[in-house]
Write a protein that holds these residues in place. Structure first.
Motif, PDB file in Angstrom:
ATOM      1  N   TYR A  39      39.945 -13.295   6.838  1.00  0.00           N
ATOM      2  CA  TYR A  39      39.530 -13.780   5.522  1.00  0.00           C
ATOM      3  C   TYR A  39      38.050 -13.550   5.252  1.00  0.00           C
ATOM      4  O   TYR A  39      37.641 -13.401   4.098  1.00  0.00           O
ATOM      5  CB  TYR A  39      39.876 -15.265   5.395  1.00  0.00           C
ATOM      6  CG  TYR A  39      41.351 -15.516   5.550  1.00  0.00           C
ATOM      7  CD1 TYR A  39      42.238 -15.227   4.516  1.00  0.00           C
ATOM      8  CD2 TYR A  39      41.885 -15.992   6.753  1.00  0.00           C
ATOM      9  CE1 TYR A  39      43.605 -15.415   4.664  1.00  0.00           C
ATOM     10  CE2 TYR A  39      43.246 -16.179   6.911  1.00  0.00           C
ATOM     11  CZ  TYR A  39      44.105 -15.897   5.866  1.00  0.00           C
ATOM     12  OH  TYR A  39      45.451 -16.072   6.021  1.00  0.00           O
ATOM     13  N   ALA A  40      37.242 -13.521   6.296  1.00  0.00           N
ATOM     14  CA  ALA A  40      35.813 -13.252   6.156  1.00  0.00           C
ATOM     15  C   ALA A  40      35.262 -12.777   7.498  1.00  0.00           C
ATOM     16  O   ALA A  40      35.655 -13.291   8.543  1.00  0.00           O
ATOM     17  CB  ALA A  40      35.074 -14.514   5.708  1.00  0.00           C
ATOM     18  N   ILE A  41      34.374 -11.801   7.459  1.00  0.00           N
ATOM     19  CA  ILE A  41      33.720 -11.374   8.697  1.00  0.00           C
ATOM     20  C   ILE A  41      32.864 -12.530   9.182  1.00  0.00           C
ATOM     21  O   ILE A  41      32.006 -13.036   8.463  1.00  0.00           O
ATOM     22  CB  ILE A  41      32.878 -10.111   8.454  1.00  0.00           C
ATOM     23  CG1 ILE A  41      33.801  -8.931   8.120  1.00  0.00           C
ATOM     24  CG2 ILE A  41      32.025  -9.796   9.677  1.00  0.00           C
ATOM     25  CD1 ILE A  41      33.089  -7.636   7.824  1.00  0.00           C
ATOM     26  N   GLN A  42      33.120 -12.961  10.398  1.00  0.00           N
ATOM     27  CA  GLN A  42      32.487 -14.163  10.910  1.00  0.00           C
ATOM     28  C   GLN A  42      31.037 -13.895  11.343  1.00  0.00           C
ATOM     29  O   GLN A  42      30.735 -12.829  11.870  1.00  0.00           O
ATOM     30  CB  GLN A  42      33.274 -14.693  12.108  1.00  0.00           C
ATOM     31  CG  GLN A  42      34.689 -15.110  11.762  1.00  0.00           C
ATOM     32  CD  GLN A  42      34.700 -16.267  10.764  1.00  0.00           C
ATOM     33  OE1 GLN A  42      34.164 -17.342  11.047  1.00  0.00           O
ATOM     34  NE2 GLN A  42      35.303 -16.026   9.616  1.00  0.00           N
ATOM     35  N   PRO A  43      30.161 -14.867  11.144  1.00  0.00           N
ATOM     36  CA  PRO A  43      28.796 -14.724  11.664  1.00  0.00           C
ATOM     37  C   PRO A  43      28.835 -14.560  13.183  1.00  0.00           C
ATOM     38  O   PRO A  43      29.678 -15.157  13.857  1.00  0.00           O
ATOM     39  CB  PRO A  43      28.124 -16.050  11.278  1.00  0.00           C
ATOM     40  CG  PRO A  43      28.968 -16.626  10.191  1.00  0.00           C
ATOM     41  CD  PRO A  43      30.371 -16.147  10.449  1.00  0.00           C
ATOM     42  N   GLU A  44      27.931 -13.780  13.709  1.00  0.00           N
ATOM     43  CA  GLU A  44      27.890 -13.565  15.153  1.00  0.00           C
ATOM     44  C   GLU A  44      27.723 -14.877  15.907  1.00  0.00           C
ATOM     45  O   GLU A  44      28.246 -15.041  17.011  1.00  0.00           O
ATOM     46  CB  GLU A  44      26.749 -12.603  15.502  1.00  0.00           C
ATOM     47  CG  GLU A  44      26.745 -12.186  16.951  1.00  0.00           C
ATOM     48  CD  GLU A  44      25.685 -11.151  17.255  1.00  0.00           C
ATOM     49  OE1 GLU A  44      25.278 -11.049  18.433  1.00  0.00           O
ATOM     50  OE2 GLU A  44      25.255 -10.448  16.317  1.00  0.00           O
ATOM     51  N   ARG A  45      27.039 -15.844  15.304  1.00  0.00           N
ATOM     52  CA  ARG A  45      26.826 -17.132  15.984  1.00  0.00           C
ATOM     53  C   ARG A  45      28.152 -17.849  16.218  1.00  0.00           C
ATOM     54  O   ARG A  45      28.300 -18.570  17.208  1.00  0.00           O
ATOM     55  CB  ARG A  45      25.880 -18.019  15.172  1.00  0.00           C
ATOM     56  CG  ARG A  45      26.406 -18.477  13.823  1.00  0.00           C
ATOM     57  CD  ARG A  45      25.432 -19.387  13.088  1.00  0.00           C
ATOM     58  NE  ARG A  45      25.961 -19.831  11.807  1.00  0.00           N
ATOM     59  CZ  ARG A  45      25.861 -19.139  10.677  1.00  0.00           C
ATOM     60  NH1 ARG A  45      25.204 -17.974  10.669  1.00  0.00           N
ATOM     61  NH2 ARG A  45      26.382 -19.605   9.550  1.00  0.00           N
ATOM     62  N   ASN A  46      29.129 -17.679  15.316  1.00  0.00           N
ATOM     63  CA  ASN A  46      30.443 -18.285  15.524  1.00  0.00           C
ATOM     64  C   ASN A  46      31.127 -17.680  16.745  1.00  0.00           C
ATOM     65  O   ASN A  46      31.689 -18.390  17.583  1.00  0.00           O
ATOM     66  CB  ASN A  46      31.326 -18.088  14.296  1.00  0.00           C
ATOM     67  CG  ASN A  46      30.913 -18.962  13.124  1.00  0.00           C
ATOM     68  OD1 ASN A  46      29.930 -19.699  13.214  1.00  0.00           O
ATOM     69  ND2 ASN A  46      31.634 -18.872  12.027  1.00  0.00           N
ATOM     70  N   MET A  47      31.080 -16.357  16.828  1.00  0.00           N
ATOM     71  CA  MET A  47      31.696 -15.679  17.964  1.00  0.00           C
ATOM     72  C   MET A  47      31.019 -16.095  19.267  1.00  0.00           C
ATOM     73  O   MET A  47      31.681 -16.289  20.296  1.00  0.00           O
ATOM     74  CB  MET A  47      31.598 -14.162  17.783  1.00  0.00           C
ATOM     75  CG  MET A  47      32.359 -13.620  16.593  1.00  0.00           C
ATOM     76  SD  MET A  47      34.155 -13.674  16.836  1.00  0.00           S
ATOM     77  CE  MET A  47      34.711 -12.808  15.354  1.00  0.00           C
ATOM     78  N   ARG A  48      29.705 -16.240  19.225  1.00  0.00           N
ATOM     79  CA  ARG A  48      28.977 -16.644  20.437  1.00  0.00           C
ATOM     80  C   ARG A  48      29.384 -18.059  20.858  1.00  0.00           C
ATOM     81  O   ARG A  48      29.548 -18.344  22.050  1.00  0.00           O
ATOM     82  CB  ARG A  48      27.473 -16.559  20.181  1.00  0.00           C
ATOM     83  CG  ARG A  48      26.649 -16.473  21.447  1.00  0.00           C
ATOM     84  CD  ARG A  48      25.234 -16.051  21.153  1.00  0.00           C
ATOM     85  NE  ARG A  48      25.144 -14.713  20.606  1.00  0.00           N
ATOM     86  CZ  ARG A  48      25.261 -13.600  21.320  1.00  0.00           C
ATOM     87  NH1 ARG A  48      25.474 -13.682  22.623  1.00  0.00           N
ATOM     88  NH2 ARG A  48      25.159 -12.425  20.750  1.00  0.00           N
ATOM     89  N   LYS A  49      29.540 -18.933  19.868  1.00  0.00           N
ATOM     90  CA  LYS A  49      29.945 -20.317  20.141  1.00  0.00           C
ATOM     91  C   LYS A  49      31.351 -20.348  20.763  1.00  0.00           C
ATOM     92  O   LYS A  49      31.586 -21.030  21.757  1.00  0.00           O
ATOM     93  CB  LYS A  49      29.923 -21.136  18.854  1.00  0.00           C
ATOM     94  CG  LYS A  49      30.422 -22.574  18.989  1.00  0.00           C
ATOM     95  CD  LYS A  49      30.271 -23.293  17.649  1.00  0.00           C
ATOM     96  CE  LYS A  49      30.771 -24.741  17.724  1.00  0.00           C
ATOM     97  NZ  LYS A  49      32.226 -24.808  17.888  1.00  0.00           N
ATOM     98  N   TRP A  50      32.276 -19.604  20.178  1.00  0.00           N
ATOM     99  CA  TRP A  50      33.643 -19.589  20.692  1.00  0.00           C
ATOM    100  C   TRP A  50      33.686 -18.954  22.082  1.00  0.00           C
ATOM    101  O   TRP A  50      34.480 -19.367  22.927  1.00  0.00           O
ATOM    102  CB  TRP A  50      34.547 -18.826  19.726  1.00  0.00           C
ATOM    103  CG  TRP A  50      34.653 -19.511  18.382  1.00  0.00           C
ATOM    104  CD1 TRP A  50      34.569 -20.856  18.151  1.00  0.00           C
ATOM    105  CD2 TRP A  50      34.820 -18.886  17.117  1.00  0.00           C
ATOM    106  NE1 TRP A  50      34.687 -21.110  16.797  1.00  0.00           N
ATOM    107  CE2 TRP A  50      34.842 -19.923  16.142  1.00  0.00           C
ATOM    108  CE3 TRP A  50      34.961 -17.568  16.672  1.00  0.00           C
ATOM    109  CZ2 TRP A  50      35.007 -19.668  14.778  1.00  0.00           C
ATOM    110  CZ3 TRP A  50      35.118 -17.311  15.316  1.00  0.00           C
ATOM    111  CH2 TRP A  50      35.145 -18.352  14.389  1.00  0.00           C
TER     112      TRP A  50
END
Length: 286
Positions: A39-50
């Motif tokens: 639905y939206a390209i996620q911010p890199e910070r989200n990927m880092r958190k996950w």
């Protein structure tokens, strides 16, 4: 090895331990499908958190952004397609760097039929992904492919499609879904990659599958609970797939009624699977 997980981690009843839903999830399953990236390209910070919230060895299947697969309706929010692909690849770097990215899943829409133009679209998408990743840290991004139009597997096109996927290096995303005419595909039990194959369980709710456009279609589209008999059939199929490929990754997407987690646990029990390396959990509701 067969790895079983769910689509998403926020909507399943897995018990709360005060550690966050993803951390709780990782106490039950070794793999998850990330849908928010569609639905939206996620911010890199989200990927880092996950990435930080998951144990070593955990894997993500990340869905390609909708603009990359022809789902997007309306204006293009990026300057051009090249920028869109570049931003997507940049966003998944944290998972790629730690080896937690299993694959990017390119799921094409029901109107994406088998044609020369669309074969070239597939080649272009793969070339874009490979070109961008090569310019980055050089780590290879595995790509999985799922069709929703029956023409790719009709008659002699079945073998031609599978041969194309093998030649191009696509991981096959096999579907169990309602058989609802041209906008659905049959179960095609064949791996196209030596390392991995993905199996996605969408349920078999034919009426819900064809209700797109109605206000509540998202709520009923994946409303289905697999029976013991249906899962036993899949136990045998997965064991056959295991002979073709190194690893089989199974994703339950029948989330509308909260049935995905229960069905996944049931299939794990049938296969006698007890994963090592999961996060500790305080409560097992299954």
């Amino acid at each position: 090895m067969i790895y079983i997980g769910l689509a998403g981690w926020g909507d399943h009843h897995l018990g709360e331990s005060g550690r966050g839903k993803l951390t709780t999830y990782t106490g039950h399953f070794p793999i998850v499908e990330l849908d928010s990236s569609f639905y939206a390209i996620q911010p890199e910070r989200n990927m880092r958190k996950w990435n930080e919230e998951t144990p070593e060895g955990f894997k993500f299947v990340v869905k390609a952004y909708q603009g990359m697969t022809g789902h997007l309706r309306g204006g293009q929010p990026f300057a051009n397609d090249g920028q869109m692909f570049k931003d997507f690849v940049s966003s998944i770097q944290p998972l790629l760097e730690t080896g937690k990215l299993l694959a990017v899943l390119f799921q094409y829409p029901p109107w994406f039929e088998c044609s020369k133009e669309n074969v070239e679209n597939l080649r272009e998408a793969k070339e874009r992904m490979e070109s961008i990743s090569t310019k980055g840290n050089g780590k290879e991004i595995s790509l999985a492919l799922e069709f929703r139009h029956q023409s790719w597997f009709e008659g002699d096109m079945r073998e031609r499609t599978l041969s194309f996927m093998k030649q191009e290096g696509w991981i096959h995303s096999i579907c169990d879904e309602p058989q609802a005419g041209m906008g659905s595909v049959p179960i095609v039990l064949e791996s196209t990659h030596t390392d991995a194959v993905i199996v996605r369980f969408h349920g078999r709710n034919v009426s819900g599958w064809t209700q797109k456009g109605r206000d509540n279609w998202r709520e009923v589209r994946y409303l289905y609970r697999y029976s013991t008999e249906e899962l036993m059939e899949w136990k045998e199929r997965l064991e056959l797939l295991q002979k073709q490929v190194k690893d089989v990754f199974v994703i339950f997407n029948n989330n509308s009624g909260g049935d995905a987690a229960g069905n996944a646990k049931q299939l794990m029990a049938m296969l006698g699977i007890d994963y090592e390396g999961l996060a500790p959990r305080q409560l097992d509701l299954f």
